[in-house]
Scaffold this motif. Structure first.
Motif, PDB file in Angstrom:
ATOM      1  N   SER A 167      -1.487   4.654   3.964  1.00  0.00           N
ATOM      2  CA  SER A 167      -1.146   3.270   3.650  1.00  0.00           C
ATOM      3  C   SER A 167      -1.409   2.308   4.801  1.00  0.00           C
ATOM      4  O   SER A 167      -1.539   1.102   4.583  1.00  0.00           O
ATOM      5  CB  SER A 167       0.326   3.183   3.223  1.00  0.00           C
ATOM      6  OG  SER A 167       1.162   3.734   4.226  1.00  0.00           O
ATOM      7  N   LEU A 180      -5.808   6.038  -3.956  1.00  0.00           N
ATOM      8  CA  LEU A 180      -4.605   5.340  -3.512  1.00  0.00           C
ATOM      9  C   LEU A 180      -3.514   6.315  -3.102  1.00  0.00           C
ATOM     10  O   LEU A 180      -2.722   6.038  -2.195  1.00  0.00           O
ATOM     11  CB  LEU A 180      -4.098   4.411  -4.620  1.00  0.00           C
ATOM     12  CG  LEU A 180      -4.968   3.183  -4.908  1.00  0.00           C
ATOM     13  CD1 LEU A 180      -4.464   2.447  -6.137  1.00  0.00           C
ATOM     14  CD2 LEU A 180      -4.983   2.241  -3.700  1.00  0.00           C
ATOM     15  N   ARG A 186      -8.097  -1.517  -0.371  1.00  0.00           N
ATOM     16  CA  ARG A 186      -8.343  -2.381  -1.523  1.00  0.00           C
ATOM     17  C   ARG A 186      -9.506  -1.773  -2.298  1.00  0.00           C
ATOM     18  O   ARG A 186     -10.479  -1.291  -1.716  1.00  0.00           O
ATOM     19  CB  ARG A 186      -8.696  -3.805  -1.080  1.00  0.00           C
ATOM     20  CG  ARG A 186      -7.608  -4.503  -0.273  1.00  0.00           C
ATOM     21  CD  ARG A 186      -6.340  -4.742  -1.090  1.00  0.00           C
ATOM     22  NE  ARG A 186      -6.599  -5.495  -2.292  1.00  0.00           N
ATOM     23  CZ  ARG A 186      -6.630  -6.819  -2.354  1.00  0.00           C
ATOM     24  NH1 ARG A 186      -6.444  -7.540  -1.246  1.00  0.00           N
ATOM     25  NH2 ARG A 186      -6.841  -7.438  -3.491  1.00  0.00           N
ATOM     26  N   THR A 221      -9.344   6.045  -8.971  1.00  0.00           N
ATOM     27  CA  THR A 221      -8.638   5.021  -8.205  1.00  0.00           C
ATOM     28  C   THR A 221      -7.249   5.501  -7.815  1.00  0.00           C
ATOM     29  O   THR A 221      -6.822   5.364  -6.668  1.00  0.00           O
ATOM     30  CB  THR A 221      -8.546   3.722  -9.025  1.00  0.00           C
ATOM     31  OG1 THR A 221      -9.862   3.210  -9.256  1.00  0.00           O
ATOM     32  CG2 THR A 221      -7.722   2.679  -8.307  1.00  0.00           C
ATOM     33  N   TRP A 249       1.438   6.565  -7.051  1.00  0.00           N
ATOM     34  CA  TRP A 249       0.355   7.383  -7.598  1.00  0.00           C
ATOM     35  C   TRP A 249       0.448   8.837  -7.140  1.00  0.00           C
ATOM     36  O   TRP A 249       0.040   9.730  -7.873  1.00  0.00           O
ATOM     37  CB  TRP A 249      -1.001   6.777  -7.239  1.00  0.00           C
ATOM     38  CG  TRP A 249      -1.225   5.480  -7.944  1.00  0.00           C
ATOM     39  CD1 TRP A 249      -1.374   4.242  -7.396  1.00  0.00           C
ATOM     40  CD2 TRP A 249      -1.295   5.282  -9.364  1.00  0.00           C
ATOM     41  NE1 TRP A 249      -1.524   3.291  -8.363  1.00  0.00           N
ATOM     42  CE2 TRP A 249      -1.487   3.902  -9.587  1.00  0.00           C
ATOM     43  CE3 TRP A 249      -1.211   6.133 -10.460  1.00  0.00           C
ATOM     44  CZ2 TRP A 249      -1.602   3.363 -10.869  1.00  0.00           C
ATOM     45  CZ3 TRP A 249      -1.326   5.599 -11.743  1.00  0.00           C
ATOM     46  CH2 TRP A 249      -1.518   4.237 -11.919  1.00  0.00           C
ATOM     47  N   ARG A 300       2.291   1.727  -3.504  1.00  0.00           N
ATOM     48  CA  ARG A 300       1.282   2.265  -4.422  1.00  0.00           C
ATOM     49  C   ARG A 300       0.982   3.730  -4.119  1.00  0.00           C
ATOM     50  O   ARG A 300       0.769   4.530  -5.032  1.00  0.00           O
ATOM     51  CB  ARG A 300       0.004   1.420  -4.337  1.00  0.00           C
ATOM     52  CG  ARG A 300       0.096   0.100  -5.087  1.00  0.00           C
ATOM     53  CD  ARG A 300      -1.221  -0.643  -5.085  1.00  0.00           C
ATOM     54  NE  ARG A 300      -1.512  -1.214  -3.788  1.00  0.00           N
ATOM     55  CZ  ARG A 300      -1.153  -2.441  -3.411  1.00  0.00           C
ATOM     56  NH1 ARG A 300      -0.479  -3.219  -4.242  1.00  0.00           N
ATOM     57  NH2 ARG A 300      -1.473  -2.904  -2.212  1.00  0.00           N
ATOM     58  N   ARG A 301       0.957   4.090  -2.851  1.00  0.00           N
ATOM     59  CA  ARG A 301       0.693   5.488  -2.493  1.00  0.00           C
ATOM     60  C   ARG A 301       1.797   6.398  -3.032  1.00  0.00           C
ATOM     61  O   ARG A 301       1.517   7.464  -3.599  1.00  0.00           O
ATOM     62  CB  ARG A 301       0.591   5.635  -0.975  1.00  0.00           C
ATOM     63  CG  ARG A 301       0.160   7.033  -0.531  1.00  0.00           C
ATOM     64  CD  ARG A 301      -0.194   7.029   0.953  1.00  0.00           C
ATOM     65  NE  ARG A 301      -0.869   8.265   1.312  1.00  0.00           N
ATOM     66  CZ  ARG A 301      -0.277   9.295   1.916  1.00  0.00           C
ATOM     67  NH1 ARG A 301       1.012   9.223   2.225  1.00  0.00           N
ATOM     68  NH2 ARG A 301      -0.958  10.374   2.214  1.00  0.00           N
ATOM     69  N   ALA A 304      -3.281  -1.178  -8.538  1.00  0.00           N
ATOM     70  CA  ALA A 304      -4.451  -0.530  -7.949  1.00  0.00           C
ATOM     71  C   ALA A 304      -5.044  -1.303  -6.776  1.00  0.00           C
ATOM     72  O   ALA A 304      -6.089  -0.914  -6.270  1.00  0.00           O
ATOM     73  CB  ALA A 304      -5.526  -0.330  -9.021  1.00  0.00           C
ATOM     74  N   ALA A 318       0.834  -1.206   0.000  1.00  0.00           N
ATOM     75  CA  ALA A 318       0.000   0.000   0.000  1.00  0.00           C
ATOM     76  C   ALA A 318       0.866   1.253   0.000  1.00  0.00           C
ATOM     77  O   ALA A 318       0.548   2.242  -0.677  1.00  0.00           O
ATOM     78  CB  ALA A 318      -0.926  -0.004   1.217  1.00  0.00           C
TER      79      ALA A 318
END
Length: 385
Positions: free
Chosen positions: A54, A49, A59, A45, A12, A8-9, A81, A5
């Motif tokens: 995080s 994110l 999800r 999305t 993005w 991904r944070r 994602a 997480a």
């Protein structure tokens, strides 16, 4: 799970920072929760994110018939994602209820209760799935309003710079009705709708000219005139125009390249026939250096032009006097001028794209550009004097 997480944070948030920026107000409560948000773009999305912390390891519920219909989409959705499949043609509630353990572990599940992307400015009717999941897990429902993604990546449109804003609302009880949840998201969206970024009047005027029917002909004519006699190189025009309208960068650079090549061929032929055009801001030393290079390398000598500060018109005129064949000259100058003109145009376009949030300072940018260009040109001429 939280490491993925966090990755991904960061990913993005970096992407959205480069495409106009992202802001967030509010935060998720402690413990698990079901996040419900408005939905107008695939970029929603990415916005969530990037905005949600995080530690909740959010999800994202994704349409199984679209995002999981092929192996590559499945990999993109799951890895980039944190998506999980939800069937829209039967069995979707079972897919959602399978996430209760994730919620009870203190994490977040994100759903777009409208079920599909709505038109910009509207929040459609909410389905009950998100609320049933929240009640089954005994966790609150958190409304979120997203704005700016419909500008960033419109439905069936192209990516363009835009500031994205995310506003996290107060938690609602798991027994909330779809109408109440929709009203909360609608109010957050209304309060979050992105205000247009402050802009420069000068930039808007230049952008209007660049995007008009005269924009590309101007780039062509400027570059052609510079190859003949005009003292200001086309890269100056590209630095002005491509920052003002980044999406036109490639077309402007190609138009300038075409004009430069056409002007260069004309300058060569005029010089070969004995016509002497004025060449302001050039020196005898420049011409002597170019004659020496042409004597050794013929048309290939123009490869030095993008880097040595000698104007293209000097090379074109001296090539005509040296009897360089037009076909050889066109081929070599296309490579030399193309590498420089395209690189400059696309480079300034990228700068304009990344500096989208600072466009109100475009007038100051022009002042610095003019001062820098004048100083650079003065030093070049002095060096070749």
């Amino acid at each position: 799970m939280w490491r993925g997480a966090l990755w991904r944070r960061v990913l993005w948030r970096t992407v959205l920072t480069l495409t106009g920026g992202i802001t967030r107000r509010g935060a998720l409560p402690e413990g698990g929760c079901v996040v419900v948000a408005n939905h107008t773009s695939h970029a929603d999305t990415a916005a969530l994110l990037a905005a949600l912390d995080s530690r909740h390891a959010p999800r994202i519920a994704a349409a199984a018939d679209y995002w999981f219909a092929s192996p590559w989409r499945r990999r993109v959705c799951a890895r980039l994602a944190a998506g999980f499949p939800v069937r829209r043609t039967g069995g979707g509630m079972t897919d959602l209820l399978a996430r209760t353990d994730h919620l009870r572990a203190g994490h977040a599940v994100v759903l777009f209760p409208e079920g599909t992307r709505a038109r910009s400015g509207e929040v459609g009717a909410f389905h009950r799935g998100a609320l049933v999941l929240a009640e089954a897990a005994g966790v609150p429902v958190v409304p979120v309003g997203i704005a700016g993604t419909d500008r960033l990546l419109p439905k069936h449109g192209r990516l363009r710079p835009a500031l994205v804003r995310v506003r996290v609302g107060d938690p609602l009880p798991p027994t909330v009705t779809p109408e109440e949840a929709r009203a909360a998201v609608t109010e957050l969206h209304r309060r979050t709708v992105d205000e247009p970024l402050r802009d420069s009047r000068v930039r808007k005027r230049i952008a209007a000219r660049v995007t008009s029917r005269w924009g590309l002909p101007l780039a062509f004519a400027w570059a052609g005139a510079e190859a003949l006699s005009w003292p200001l190189m086309p890269e100056l025009l590209l630095a002005v125009a491509c920052v003002a309208v980044p999406r036109r960068s490639l077309k402007l650079a190609l138009a300038a390249l075409a004009g430069s090549l056409a002007g260069g061929v004309l300058a060569l032929q005029l010089a070969a026939s004995g016509v002497q055009l004025p060449q302001p801001l050039t020196t005898d030393r420049m011409r002597a250096e170019v004659r020496q290079q042409l004597a050794v390398e013929s048309a290939d000598a123009v490869r030095h032009q993008p880097w040595n500060g000698v104007p293209f018109k000097v090379y074109a005129a001296e090539a005509g006097r040296a009897g360089v064949p037009v076909s050889d000259w066109l081929a070599e100058s296309a490579a030399a001028r193309g590498s420089r003109t395209l690189a400059v145009g696309l480079g300034f376009g990228a700068f304009g794209f990344l500096a989208h949030r600072l466009r109100r300072f475009y007038g100051a940018y022009l002042a610095l550009l003019g001062a820098g260009f004048t100083a650079g040109l003065t030093l070049i001429v002095a060096n070749w004097a």
